[in-house]
Motif scaffolding. Structure first.
Motif, PDB file in Angstrom:
ATOM      1  N   ARG A  69      52.107  38.511  46.009  1.00  0.00           N
ATOM      2  CA  ARG A  69      52.503  39.028  44.566  1.00  0.00           C
ATOM      3  C   ARG A  69      51.006  38.894  43.871  1.00  0.00           C
ATOM      4  NH1 ARG A  69      54.235  36.603  39.855  1.00  0.00           N
ATOM      5  NH2 ARG A  69      55.383  38.142  38.401  1.00  0.00           N
ATOM      6  N   GLU A  70      50.294  37.895  44.035  1.00  0.00           N
ATOM      7  CA  GLU A  70      49.319  37.743  42.937  1.00  0.00           C
ATOM      8  C   GLU A  70      47.658  38.098  43.756  1.00  0.00           C
ATOM      9  OE1 GLU A  70      51.287  35.542  43.706  1.00  0.00           O
ATOM     10  OE2 GLU A  70      52.529  35.172  41.647  1.00  0.00           O
ATOM     11  N   ILE A  71      47.804  38.067  45.135  1.00  0.00           N
ATOM     12  CA  ILE A  71      46.650  38.210  45.646  1.00  0.00           C
ATOM     13  C   ILE A  71      46.321  39.487  46.602  1.00  0.00           C
ATOM     14  CG2 ILE A  71      44.971  37.202  47.464  1.00  0.00           C
ATOM     15  CD1 ILE A  71      46.217  34.501  46.560  1.00  0.00           C
ATOM     16  N   LYS A 129      41.069  40.159  45.139  1.00  0.00           N
ATOM     17  CA  LYS A 129      41.441  40.367  43.985  1.00  0.00           C
ATOM     18  C   LYS A 129      42.619  39.463  43.410  1.00  0.00           C
ATOM     19  CE  LYS A 129      43.157  44.361  41.149  1.00  0.00           C
ATOM     20  NZ  LYS A 129      43.345  45.701  41.012  1.00  0.00           N
ATOM     21  N   LEU A 130      42.635  38.780  42.521  1.00  0.00           N
ATOM     22  CA  LEU A 130      43.711  37.781  41.822  1.00  0.00           C
ATOM     23  C   LEU A 130      44.340  38.485  40.627  1.00  0.00           C
ATOM     24  CD1 LEU A 130      45.068  35.170  41.943  1.00  0.00           C
ATOM     25  CD2 LEU A 130      43.350  34.187  40.572  1.00  0.00           C
ATOM     26  N   GLY A 138      53.685  44.575  31.001  1.00  0.00           N
ATOM     27  CA  GLY A 138      52.897  45.808  30.467  1.00  0.00           C
ATOM     28  C   GLY A 138      51.483  45.595  30.357  1.00  0.00           C
ATOM     29  N   PHE A 139      50.857  44.480  30.806  1.00  0.00           N
ATOM     30  CA  PHE A 139      49.655  44.068  30.591  1.00  0.00           C
ATOM     31  C   PHE A 139      49.067  43.408  31.832  1.00  0.00           C
ATOM     32  CE2 PHE A 139      46.153  41.578  29.144  1.00  0.00           C
ATOM     33  CZ  PHE A 139      45.182  42.280  28.686  1.00  0.00           C
ATOM     34  N   ILE A 140      48.368  43.799  32.656  1.00  0.00           N
ATOM     35  CA  ILE A 140      48.100  43.051  33.808  1.00  0.00           C
ATOM     36  C   ILE A 140      46.496  42.769  33.932  1.00  0.00           C
ATOM     37  CG2 ILE A 140      48.321  43.312  36.377  1.00  0.00           C
ATOM     38  CD1 ILE A 140      50.372  45.571  35.858  1.00  0.00           C
ATOM     39  N   PRO A 141      46.075  41.616  33.784  1.00  0.00           N
ATOM     40  CA  PRO A 141      44.594  41.255  34.017  1.00  0.00           C
ATOM     41  C   PRO A 141      44.384  40.834  35.245  1.00  0.00           C
ATOM     42  CG  PRO A 141      45.839  39.368  33.152  1.00  0.00           C
ATOM     43  CD  PRO A 141      46.731  40.672  32.990  1.00  0.00           C
ATOM     44  N   TYR A 142      43.194  41.115  35.598  1.00  0.00           N
ATOM     45  CA  TYR A 142      42.762  40.782  37.022  1.00  0.00           C
ATOM     46  C   TYR A 142      41.570  40.272  37.123  1.00  0.00           C
ATOM     47  CZ  TYR A 142      40.887  45.508  37.587  1.00  0.00           C
ATOM     48  OH  TYR A 142      40.246  46.523  37.192  1.00  0.00           O
ATOM     49  N   ILE A 204      41.703  44.748  33.430  1.00  0.00           N
ATOM     50  CA  ILE A 204      43.162  44.877  33.088  1.00  0.00           C
ATOM     51  C   ILE A 204      43.805  46.445  33.693  1.00  0.00           C
ATOM     52  CG2 ILE A 204      42.996  43.628  31.105  1.00  0.00           C
ATOM     53  CD1 ILE A 204      42.886  46.311  29.275  1.00  0.00           C
ATOM     54  N   MET A 205      44.912  46.294  34.086  1.00  0.00           N
ATOM     55  CA  MET A 205      45.712  47.530  34.167  1.00  0.00           C
ATOM     56  C   MET A 205      46.940  47.488  33.183  1.00  0.00           C
ATOM     57  SD  MET A 205      45.663  47.718  38.395  1.00  0.00           S
ATOM     58  CE  MET A 205      46.450  46.160  38.663  1.00  0.00           C
TER      59      MET A 205
END
Length: 251
Positions: A69-71, A129-130, A138-142, A204-205
């Motif tokens: 889910r995160e990687i 990518k993490l 609604g705000f997806i940092p990576y 961010i996405m």
């Protein structure tokens, strides 16, 4: 030719997996070369073009496969190229029976001494990518990073001053003996070279439709490549900063 072959092989492997992919992105970016090697700095010191002249847009494609889910693992390719013509800042050219020579810019000169300097860099990047919050908000940092295979070329074409030949002196009635240098025609190029490096990024996405998100990313690329046809210069700096905007679609 080698660049086209490598890109074709990459796409050959990418196409079969796209049907099983979790995400694809198309991006437009802006690349700012670090330009921290002596060939870069020599050109900027002597010629009328500047470091900012070699900032340019890029276009890229990224395939991403979710491991958890995160990687995720991503494989991307981008392209940068810039070609500029410039003239020497401190010298002008005169033609004599013995050949063409560079005089100090205090003289009017018969012509400007100029050449083109072309740089092309195509990084193929494998990254981890993490996404710490997953993709449900609604705000997806990576953040992420990984290895880079650089396909790159450098070319210089036109007139260059041969500063190593200091045997020529012009007897000026006003200034006395003036040191001048012969000009030589150059067509030096290191084409379709391969070098390894690495990169790190953060972004961010922001989802705006089902499975579609806007993305913004900052990336730092690091790499150097050995020059063969530019004798006496250290490794060429391929590094730089990149800002990208794109559309991400996951399925």
């Amino acid at each position: 030719m080698k660049k086209n072959v490598v890109c074709a092989v990459l796409l050959t492997f990418l196409v079969p997996v796209i049907g099983f992919s979790h995400s694809i992105s198309v991006r437009a970016g802006y690349f700012i070369p670090r330009a921290n090697s002596d060939l870069w700095t020599t050109e900027f010191d002597q010629m009328t073009f500047t470091k900012s002249d070699y900032q340019n847009t890029t276009l890229g494609f990224v395939y991403e496969h979710f491991l958890t889910r995160e990687i995720s693992f991503s494989l991307g390719i981008e392209g940068y190229s810039q070609n500029k013509a410039g003239s020497y800042r401190d010298y002008v050219g005169y033609s004599f029976d013995e050949g063409d020579f560079a005089f100090p810019a205090d003289y009017e000169g018969d012509f400007l001494i100029s050449h083109i300097f072309n740089v092309s860099i195509t990084p193929i990047q494998a990254s981890v990518k993490l996404t710490p919050l997953g993709r449900q908000s609604g705000f997806i940092p990576y953040v992420g990073g990984g290895l880079t295979l650089y396909i790159w070329s450098v070319r210089m074409q036109g007139d260059a001053i041969n500063f190593e030949d200091d045997s020529w002196v012009y007897p000026d009635p006003d200034y006395g003996d003036v040191q001048i240098y012969p000009l030589m025609l150059v067509d030096a190029r290191d084409e379709t070279k391969l070098s390894l490096g690495y990169q790190a990024f953060a972004g961010i996405m922001i989802p705006f439709a089902k499975r579609v998100a806007f993305e913004a990313e900052f990336k730092y690329n690091v790499g150097k490549g050995s020059l063969e046809n530019f004798e006496g210069f250290e490794k060429f700096d391929l590094s730089g900063f990149q800002i990208s905007l794109g559309i991400n679609y996951w399925f």
